[in-house]
Design an enzyme around this catalytic site. Structure first.
Site, PDB file in Angstrom:
ATOM      1  N   ASP A   1       0.851  -1.195   0.000  1.00  0.00           N
ATOM      2  CA  ASP A   1       0.000   0.000   0.000  1.00  0.00           C
ATOM      3  C   ASP A   1       0.889   1.248   0.000  1.00  0.00           C
ATOM      4  O   ASP A   1       1.746   1.407   0.872  1.00  0.00           O
ATOM      5  CB  ASP A   1      -0.896  -0.024   1.250  1.00  0.00           C
ATOM      6  CG  ASP A   1      -1.981   1.049   1.224  1.00  0.00           C
ATOM      7  OD1 ASP A   1      -3.121   0.720   1.548  1.00  0.00           O
ATOM      8  OD2 ASP A   1      -1.679   2.211   0.886  1.00  0.00           O
TER       9      ASP A   1
ATOM     10  N   ASP B   1      -3.797   2.198  -5.297  1.00  0.00           N
ATOM     11  CA  ASP B   1      -2.481   2.180  -4.637  1.00  0.00           C
ATOM     12  C   ASP B   1      -2.275   0.951  -3.757  1.00  0.00           C
ATOM     13  O   ASP B   1      -1.455   0.965  -2.856  1.00  0.00           O
ATOM     14  CB  ASP B   1      -2.269   3.463  -3.816  1.00  0.00           C
ATOM     15  CG  ASP B   1      -2.882   3.396  -2.426  1.00  0.00           C
ATOM     16  OD1 ASP B   1      -3.923   2.740  -2.280  1.00  0.00           O
ATOM     17  OD2 ASP B   1      -2.303   3.984  -1.500  1.00  0.00           O
ATOM     18  N   GLU B   2      -3.015  -0.115  -4.040  1.00  0.00           N
ATOM     19  CA  GLU B   2      -3.010  -1.249  -3.116  1.00  0.00           C
ATOM     20  C   GLU B   2      -3.107  -2.574  -3.880  1.00  0.00           C
ATOM     21  O   GLU B   2      -3.915  -2.693  -4.803  1.00  0.00           O
ATOM     22  CB  GLU B   2      -4.244  -1.064  -2.228  1.00  0.00           C
ATOM     23  CG  GLU B   2      -4.320  -1.876  -1.006  1.00  0.00           C
ATOM     24  CD  GLU B   2      -5.699  -1.694  -0.374  1.00  0.00           C
ATOM     25  OE1 GLU B   2      -6.156  -2.634   0.266  1.00  0.00           O
ATOM     26  OE2 GLU B   2      -6.314  -0.631  -0.543  1.00  0.00           O
TER      27      GLU B   2
HETATM   28  P1  TTP Z   1      -5.263   5.060   1.095  1.00  0.00           P
HETATM   29  O1  TTP Z   1      -4.238   4.016   0.787  1.00  0.00           O
HETATM   30  O2  TTP Z   1      -6.387   4.704   1.994  1.00  0.00           O
HETATM   31  O3  TTP Z   1      -4.576   6.340   1.747  1.00  0.00           O
HETATM   32  P2  TTP Z   1      -3.165   6.999   1.423  1.00  0.00           P
HETATM   33  O4  TTP Z   1      -2.383   6.226   0.431  1.00  0.00           O
HETATM   34  O5  TTP Z   1      -3.381   8.434   1.065  1.00  0.00           O
HETATM   35  O6  TTP Z   1      -2.454   6.988   2.841  1.00  0.00           O
HETATM   36  P3  TTP Z   1      -1.844   5.726   3.633  1.00  0.00           P
HETATM   37  O7  TTP Z   1      -0.390   6.039   3.811  1.00  0.00           O
HETATM   38  O8  TTP Z   1      -2.583   5.697   4.929  1.00  0.00           O
HETATM   39  O9  TTP Z   1      -2.070   4.499   2.798  1.00  0.00           O
HETATM   40  O10 TTP Z   1      -5.904   5.591  -0.249  1.00  0.00           O
HETATM   41  C1  TTP Z   1      -5.149   5.727  -1.448  1.00  0.00           C
HETATM   42  C2  TTP Z   1      -5.580   6.966  -2.200  1.00  0.00           C
HETATM   43  O11 TTP Z   1      -6.973   6.895  -2.461  1.00  0.00           O
HETATM   44  C3  TTP Z   1      -5.367   8.251  -1.413  1.00  0.00           C
HETATM   45  O12 TTP Z   1      -4.077   8.801  -1.609  1.00  0.00           O
HETATM   46  C4  TTP Z   1      -6.455   9.131  -1.935  1.00  0.00           C
HETATM   47  C5  TTP Z   1      -7.554   8.193  -2.358  1.00  0.00           C
HETATM   48  N1  TTP Z   1      -8.652   8.221  -1.349  1.00  0.00           N
HETATM   49  C6  TTP Z   1      -9.834   8.862  -1.674  1.00  0.00           C
HETATM   50  O13 TTP Z   1     -10.004   9.362  -2.804  1.00  0.00           O
HETATM   51  N2  TTP Z   1     -10.824   8.932  -0.734  1.00  0.00           N
HETATM   52  C7  TTP Z   1     -10.678   8.401   0.522  1.00  0.00           C
HETATM   53  O14 TTP Z   1     -11.594   8.490   1.359  1.00  0.00           O
HETATM   54  C8  TTP Z   1      -9.454   7.711   0.833  1.00  0.00           C
HETATM   55  C9  TTP Z   1      -9.253   7.091   2.192  1.00  0.00           C
HETATM   56  C10 TTP Z   1      -8.480   7.661  -0.135  1.00  0.00           C
HETATM   57 MG    MG Z   2      -2.164   4.148   0.639  1.00  0.00          MG
END
Ligand code: TTP
Ligand code: MG
Length: 357
Positions: A17, A111-112
């Site tokens: 992730d 992103d996962e």
């Molecule tokens: P996430 O992997 O949940 O968050 P992140 O990568 O920003 O942070 P982390 O380090 O905790 O993993 O989500 C990936 C992307 O998806 C994030 O950068 C933006 C988008 N996103 C949204 O559009 N809406 C949301 O509610 C969330 C949680 C993420």
């Molecule tokens: Mg993320």
């Protein structure tokens, strides 16, 4: 025979992730932002935070927080509007790298991903180190990784040492790790179910372990059984390389409405190429192509065409979408245009069905 059975290795699954994904892309593209609190989200105060980098999180800013609240908590933050196309582009680059490590890969979101690395020779930590290095060198982004013998535990682990962390959960660690965790950490328990369980005085996985399987099934329906097993560290879901996609699309909002056909057709040309690339990369073919538009009065229209055969070439996609586009009157300038491909067929399945014939 028994010994061979016992010697059978547990699977090794990693969950990857990216850290603060959209905000990290902004930082990377604009070195001026480096080290500063960066918040990606709607420009207006009515909007919400899409994501915030770890610097901004120190001020208590997080995803889904109303923008006005974020500005109050972090007035010195740098607020940027999202650039979805750019994030898609970087995501594609990252997935190309992930694929080069293991093709048993399941994309979960932009992103996962889960990767099954059981069949590879490499020692898992060494492989993960190399993977992180490669992604960092080629994209400038950091990611967190969980290593475990099933998907549930791998996902739990990737969240453990964020950002840029690696955590492995082995079978021996399971009781110690799982027992004290709050129940919301169990994949499959949403806020509603957690509320129900909290009302019964159940807060940790340890509390849940007291419950019989039947009780969980009565309370949660079909997912009760999965939850019963997951909290015991059991999750038989394989990494699903053919995760079914319903549609694939691309769209663009304009800062100012336009009725200029030439400009709009140019967008459609580019989108057709991008969509084609995306379909080919995912080994998919589409039977339905849909044109989506939104005009200055916020009226949204979608018009699709379905073929008898499946396609994924840029010219074929453009030909279809152009046909639909030409039928539009364009009385009101457009604020958004996009193409979606649906009725998808995976190449692997197609091959399978040929053999079946
Ligand atoms: P996430 O992997 O949940 O968050 P992140 O990568 O920003 O942070 P982390 O380090 O905790 O993993 O989500 C990936 C992307 O998806 C994030 O950068 C933006 C988008 N996103 C949204 O559009 N809406 C949301 O509610 C969330 C949680 C993420
Ligand atoms: Mg993320």
């Amino acid at each position: 025979m028994k010994n061979i059975e016992n010697a059978k290795r547990l699977p090794t699954i990693i969950h990857v992730d990216l850290d603060a994904f959209y905000a990290s892309v902004e930082e990377r593209d604009n070195p001026r932002l480096k080290g500063k609190p960066v918040i990606v989200g709607g420009r207006s105060n009515k909007g919400v935070v899409t994501t915030a980098n770890y610097e901004a999180r120190k001020y208590g800013v997080h995803s889904a927080m109303p923008m006005f609240m974020a500005r109050r908590k972090c007035p010195k933050g740098i607020y940027v509007p999202g650039r979805m196309e750019r994030y898609q582009e970087v995501s594609r680059e990252i997935f190309r790298i992930l694929h080069s490590f293991s093709d048993v890969l399941e994309k979960v979101s932009i992103d996962e991903a889960y990767l099954d690395i059981t069949h590879l020779e490499a020692e898992p930590h060494k492989l993960v180190f190399e993977l992180k290095e490669t992604v960092y060198k080629e994209t400038g982004l950091t990611l967190s990784v969980g290593i475990a013998y099933n998907k549930f535990l791998a996902k739990l682990a990737s969240d453990w040492h964020k950002p840029a962390g690696v955590k492995e959960i082995t079978p021996e660690m399971v009781p110690e790790i799982l027992l004290p965790l709050p129940i919301r950490k169990v994949h499959g328990l949403g806020p509603k179910s957690c509320g129900l369980l909290n009302n019964l005085g159940l807060y940790t996985i340890g509390d849940l372990l007291e419950l019989p399987e039947e009780f969980l099934m009565e309370l949660l329906g079909k997912s009760g059984r999965e939850v019963y097993h997951r909290i015991r560290g059991i999750d038989p879901r394989p990494v699903n390389t053919h995760r079914e996609r319903k549609s694939l699309g691309i769209e663009r909002t304009f800062p100012k409405g336009t009725r200029n056909r030439q400009v709009l057709e140019e967008y459609l040309q580019n989108f057709s190429q991008e969509l084609s690339r995306d379909l080919k990369e995912k080994k998919l073919h589409a039977r339905t192509i849909t044109l989506k538009i939104k005009d200055e009065n916020f009226k949204v229209q979608s018009r699709g065409k379905t073929l008898f055969q499946h396609i994924n070439g840029a010219d074929e996609i453009f030909e279809m979408v152009h046909g639909i586009f030409q039928e539009l009157a364009l009385e009101v300038p457009l604020r958004l245009i996009g193409i979606t491909a649906s009725n998808l067929l995976s190449e692997d399945l197609q091959q399978l069905s040929f053999f079946d014939l």
